[in-house]
Design a protein around this motif. Structure first.
Motif, PDB file in Angstrom:
ATOM      1  N   ASN A 268      45.887 -10.375  36.342  1.00  0.00           N
ATOM      2  CA  ASN A 268      47.260 -10.155  36.788  1.00  0.00           C
ATOM      3  C   ASN A 268      47.522 -10.965  38.059  1.00  0.00           C
ATOM      4  OD1 ASN A 268      49.413  -8.818  38.452  1.00  0.00           O
ATOM      5  ND2 ASN A 268      49.558  -7.509  36.648  1.00  0.00           N
ATOM      6  N   LYS A 269      48.532 -11.836  38.016  1.00  0.00           N
ATOM      7  CA  LYS A 269      48.790 -12.751  39.130  1.00  0.00           C
ATOM      8  C   LYS A 269      49.101 -12.012  40.426  1.00  0.00           C
ATOM      9  CE  LYS A 269      48.705 -17.154  37.729  1.00  0.00           C
ATOM     10  NZ  LYS A 269      48.075 -18.251  38.475  1.00  0.00           N
ATOM     11  N   LEU A 270      49.941 -10.997  40.382  1.00  0.00           N
ATOM     12  CA  LEU A 270      50.321 -10.274  41.595  1.00  0.00           C
ATOM     13  C   LEU A 270      49.129  -9.526  42.177  1.00  0.00           C
ATOM     14  CD1 LEU A 270      53.848  -8.904  40.621  1.00  0.00           C
ATOM     15  CD2 LEU A 270      53.330 -10.663  42.294  1.00  0.00           C
ATOM     16  N   GLN A 271      48.333  -8.919  41.303  1.00  0.00           N
ATOM     17  CA  GLN A 271      47.133  -8.238  41.786  1.00  0.00           C
ATOM     18  C   GLN A 271      46.171  -9.231  42.433  1.00  0.00           C
ATOM     19  OE1 GLN A 271      45.332  -5.899  38.693  1.00  0.00           O
ATOM     20  NE2 GLN A 271      47.186  -4.710  38.290  1.00  0.00           N
ATOM     21  N   ASN A 272      46.108 -10.424  41.859  1.00  0.00           N
ATOM     22  CA  ASN A 272      45.218 -11.435  42.407  1.00  0.00           C
ATOM     23  C   ASN A 272      45.684 -11.908  43.785  1.00  0.00           C
ATOM     24  OD1 ASN A 272      42.742 -12.685  41.533  1.00  0.00           O
ATOM     25  ND2 ASN A 272      43.806 -14.633  41.704  1.00  0.00           N
ATOM     26  N   VAL A 273      47.018 -11.938  43.996  1.00  0.00           N
ATOM     27  CA  VAL A 273      47.550 -12.285  45.316  1.00  0.00           C
ATOM     28  C   VAL A 273      47.082 -11.262  46.353  1.00  0.00           C
ATOM     29  CG1 VAL A 273      49.648 -12.435  46.709  1.00  0.00           C
ATOM     30  CG2 VAL A 273      49.554 -13.584  44.505  1.00  0.00           C
ATOM     31  N   GLY A 274      47.187  -9.974  46.000  1.00  0.00           N
ATOM     32  CA  GLY A 274      46.728  -8.924  46.909  1.00  0.00           C
ATOM     33  C   GLY A 274      45.245  -9.028  47.199  1.00  0.00           C
ATOM     34  N   ALA A 275      44.443  -9.273  46.159  1.00  0.00           N
ATOM     35  CA  ALA A 275      42.996  -9.411  46.353  1.00  0.00           C
ATOM     36  C   ALA A 275      42.671 -10.628  47.214  1.00  0.00           C
ATOM     37  CB  ALA A 275      42.305  -9.521  44.987  1.00  0.00           C
ATOM     38  N   ASN A 276      43.421 -11.709  47.027  1.00  0.00           N
ATOM     39  CA  ASN A 276      43.194 -12.921  47.817  1.00  0.00           C
ATOM     40  C   ASN A 276      43.497 -12.704  49.296  1.00  0.00           C
ATOM     41  OD1 ASN A 276      42.242 -15.530  46.746  1.00  0.00           O
ATOM     42  ND2 ASN A 276      43.730 -15.119  45.134  1.00  0.00           N
ATOM     43  N   LEU A 277      44.521 -11.898  49.588  1.00  0.00           N
ATOM     44  CA  LEU A 277      44.834 -11.602  50.990  1.00  0.00           C
ATOM     45  C   LEU A 277      43.685 -10.836  51.647  1.00  0.00           C
ATOM     46  CD1 LEU A 277      48.603 -10.627  50.664  1.00  0.00           C
ATOM     47  CD2 LEU A 277      47.675 -12.589  51.891  1.00  0.00           C
ATOM     48  N   LEU A 278      43.102  -9.912  50.889  1.00  0.00           N
ATOM     49  CA  LEU A 278      41.963  -9.158  51.416  1.00  0.00           C
ATOM     50  C   LEU A 278      40.737 -10.067  51.557  1.00  0.00           C
ATOM     51  CD1 LEU A 278      41.959  -6.249  52.272  1.00  0.00           C
ATOM     52  CD2 LEU A 278      40.949  -5.615  50.080  1.00  0.00           C
ATOM     53  N   LEU A 279      40.574 -11.005  50.628  1.00  0.00           N
ATOM     54  CA  LEU A 279      39.484 -11.974  50.728  1.00  0.00           C
ATOM     55  C   LEU A 279      39.644 -12.839  51.975  1.00  0.00           C
ATOM     56  CD1 LEU A 279      37.014 -13.489  49.636  1.00  0.00           C
ATOM     57  CD2 LEU A 279      38.582 -14.870  48.247  1.00  0.00           C
ATOM     58  N   GLN A 280      40.897 -13.157  52.317  1.00  0.00           N
ATOM     59  CA  GLN A 280      41.146 -13.958  53.520  1.00  0.00           C
ATOM     60  C   GLN A 280      40.632 -13.246  54.768  1.00  0.00           C
ATOM     61  OE1 GLN A 280      45.263 -15.038  54.115  1.00  0.00           O
ATOM     62  NE2 GLN A 280      44.897 -15.732  56.198  1.00  0.00           N
TER      63      GLN A 280
END
Length: 583
Positions: free
Chosen positions: A91-103
């Motif tokens: 899911n693209k939106l979920q991946n955006v959220g996960a990427n922010l946490l990865l940052q």
């Protein structure tokens, strides 16, 4: 060397080795999502990544098994490694959220080298509470963020009051042991490495060839400049050579004729050549890259470290370590085209990556190295500039202390990989502790900051939205300790309340499930790690609460497969009339 000379002629006809190719860009279709739906989807991604990372927190945290595209699965308790593996959600939106946490995890890892799991736990709690506050209380998200920043400032002030400097070898062992998941042997090994090369020395970690971990201290130079072109690599993303010759130049090298003599000297003796110069470009770079690719010429070009006078002095340090001459020195009036074998340095082992270079087992004369060390020490004593003193100390550490190599042993690739992650984390945590001191570990330091932060609600002038931000951070400060206790199978909320009733050094030992003086028990965290985790977590998570629109790329439509039946042969129906052609 005929290929070298023919390549030199070819280089004059070929543009620069880095010449850009023309590519045609296609703009991907976009999906634009708004408001509550977008924020909820991102929060789901945050939850997924946070659950995976939080499982590793504390001495009784669990391991995570990660499937890899090649080789055996990876087993690890390293937070940033787990986070990187999660960020490929469908899911693209979920991946955006996960990427922010990865940052957040990446930022903390880059600055402090440890504390990525703590940073992830903090960021997830702050982001989820912040988004909930914006949805339910209709507060101003920018005022909420301002309140969060005020809370962080107060927490950092309190951290300074409870930290303690690291002064003894035993305290270094304690820091390393905790970060290595309570592995006393690993903690002791790291502390021994620090003692051997000093706190400013260079310590690297690599795979060993035995079942046991080993410490090897060698005389070498490491600096933060890597290869100029990836075409020099002879291993995966790095260059490794044994028994190499080294050419040093203060000046830029653009003319291939200037370095052909050095290349021929190396080729005649079947030895690799390392070229360290201010820069290497033009036909010189093109030619050696072509020869590296076509004939496997063992060569690598590296930009000299530092700038201005610092670069000049660093090259002289390298020359002393390797027994080389620095060409381009105006005082010496040496021309690189006149190089002789005795002008080249000798390195027993060379490892060059994109970011840095390591030269081991240099053949420099001991008297020359000692004279250079004495000169640097005198300059440190005389200088009044903190910046110059810092650079001089870096040079001294590289030249005098050498390089410590920790070789990780094990019975399998999976075991070595898991242990290597822990050792790297522990090494980074040890360096951070030596730099900024230590605080009580196990999440206790952050938990202790919650009371001073809560005082802001009564002592500071805050808007309603700012108060919400302060309360969110105050609650989040107890989250790491709570998760550590939960992973130990106990009630995190109840234990946190008990800790706050005890004197400041006391906290909860999750390994033995008892209250103890954290500093005396050696359960400690580097102040830098705790500080960095908190600052990075609030910085990214508070920005997430201000989001209203999320724009993502739509997946590209798959190309339609050619219809081999109807489309390919359909037009041949009229061929039936060919019967009247008399064939």
């Amino acid at each position: 060397m005929s290929l070298l000379r023919s390549s030199a002629r070819l280089a004059r006809q070929v543009p620069n080795a880095h010449a850009a190719t023309v590519t045609q860009h296609r703009h991907a279709s976009k999906s634009v999502d708004f408001g509550k739906k977008a924020r909820q989807e991102m929060l789901d991604g945050l939850d997924t990544l946070a659950r995976a990372v939080t499982a590793t927190l504390g001495p009784k945290g669990r391991s995570v098994i990660i499937e890899q595209s090649w080789g055996a699965p990876k087993i690890t308790k390293d937070g940033v490694t787990v986070a990187k593996a999660v960020v490929a959600l469908p899911n693209k939106l979920q991946n955006v959220g996960a990427n922010l946490l990865l940052q957040v995890a990446n930022n903390t890892n880059d600055e402090a080298g440890d504390g990525t799991t703590t940073a992830t736990v903090l960021a997830h709690k702050i982001a989820s509470s912040g988004l909930a506050a914006v949805e339910n209380h209709k507060v101003n998200p920018y005022e909420v963020r301002k309140g969060m920043q005020k809370a962080v400032d107060r927490a950092l002030e309190h951290l300074k009051t409870i930290k303690r400097e690291v002064n003894s070898h035993e305290e270094v062992v304690q820091v390393a042991t905790i970060s290595a998941n309570n592995d006393v042997a690993t903690g002791t090994l790291i502390a021994d490495a620090v003692r051997r090369v000093g706190k400013n020395g260079v310590i690297t970690v690599k795979d060993g060839k035995t079942l046991n971990d080993e410490l090897e201290v060698t005389e070498g130079m490491k600096f933060d400049r890597g290869f100029i072109s990836p075409y020099f690599c002879n291993k995966a993303n790095k260059v490794e050579y044994q028994d190499a010759l080294v050419l040093l130049s203060e000046k830029k090298i653009s003319n291939i004729q200037a370095i052909i003599p050095a290349l021929e000297l190396a080729a005649q003796r079947h030895r690799p050549l390392v070229i360290i110069a201010e820069d290497i470009d033009g036909e010189a770079l093109t030619t050696i890259v072509l020869n590296r690719l076509k004939s496997g010429l063992p060569v690598v070009a590296i930009k000299a470290p530092g700038f201005g006078d610092n670069r000049k002095h660093t090259l002289q340090d390298i020359a002393a370590s390797l027994g080389a001459k620095v060409f381009g020195d105006e005082a010496m009036n040496h021309n690189v085209a006149d190089v002789k074998l005795e002008d080249l340095g000798h390195a027993g082992e060379v490892v060059v990556t994109k970011e840095d270079s390591l030269l081991l087992h240099g053949k420099g004369e001991k008297a020359a190295i000692e004279a250079r060390v004495k000169q640097i020490q005198d300059e440190i004593d005389e200088t009044t500039s903190n910046y110059e003193k810092e650079k001089l100390q870096e040079r001294l550490a590289r030249l005098a202390d050498g390089v410590a190599v920790i070789k990780i042993g094990g019975s399998s690739e999976v075991e070595v990989s898991e242990k290597k992650d822990r050792v790297n984390d522990a090494l980074n945590a040890t360096r951070a502790a030596l730099e900024e001191g230590i605080v009580p570990g196990g999440g206790t330091a952050l938990l202790r900051c919650s009371a001073p932060v809560r005082e802001l609600l009564t002592t500071a002038t805050l808007s309603t939205s700012e108060e919400v931000g302060v309360k969110i951070v105050c609650e989040a400060l107890s989250q790491p300790c709570r998760m550590i206790v939960n992973n130990a199978g106990l009630d995190g909320d109840a234990i946190c309340e008990q800790i706050l009733e005890k004197p400041v050094p006391h906290g909860f030992n999750a390994l033995t499930s008892e209250m103890t003086d954290m500093l005396e028990s050696g359960i400690i965290d580097p102040t830098k790690v705790v500080r960095t985790a908190l600052v990075d977590a609030v910085g990214v998570a508070s920005l997430l609460t201000t989001s209203e629109v999320v724009i993502t790329d739509l997946p590209e439509p798959k190309a339609a497969a050619p219809d081999a039946g109807a489309g390919g042969m359909g037009g041949m129906g009229g061929m039936g009339g060919m019967g009247g052609m008399g064939f």
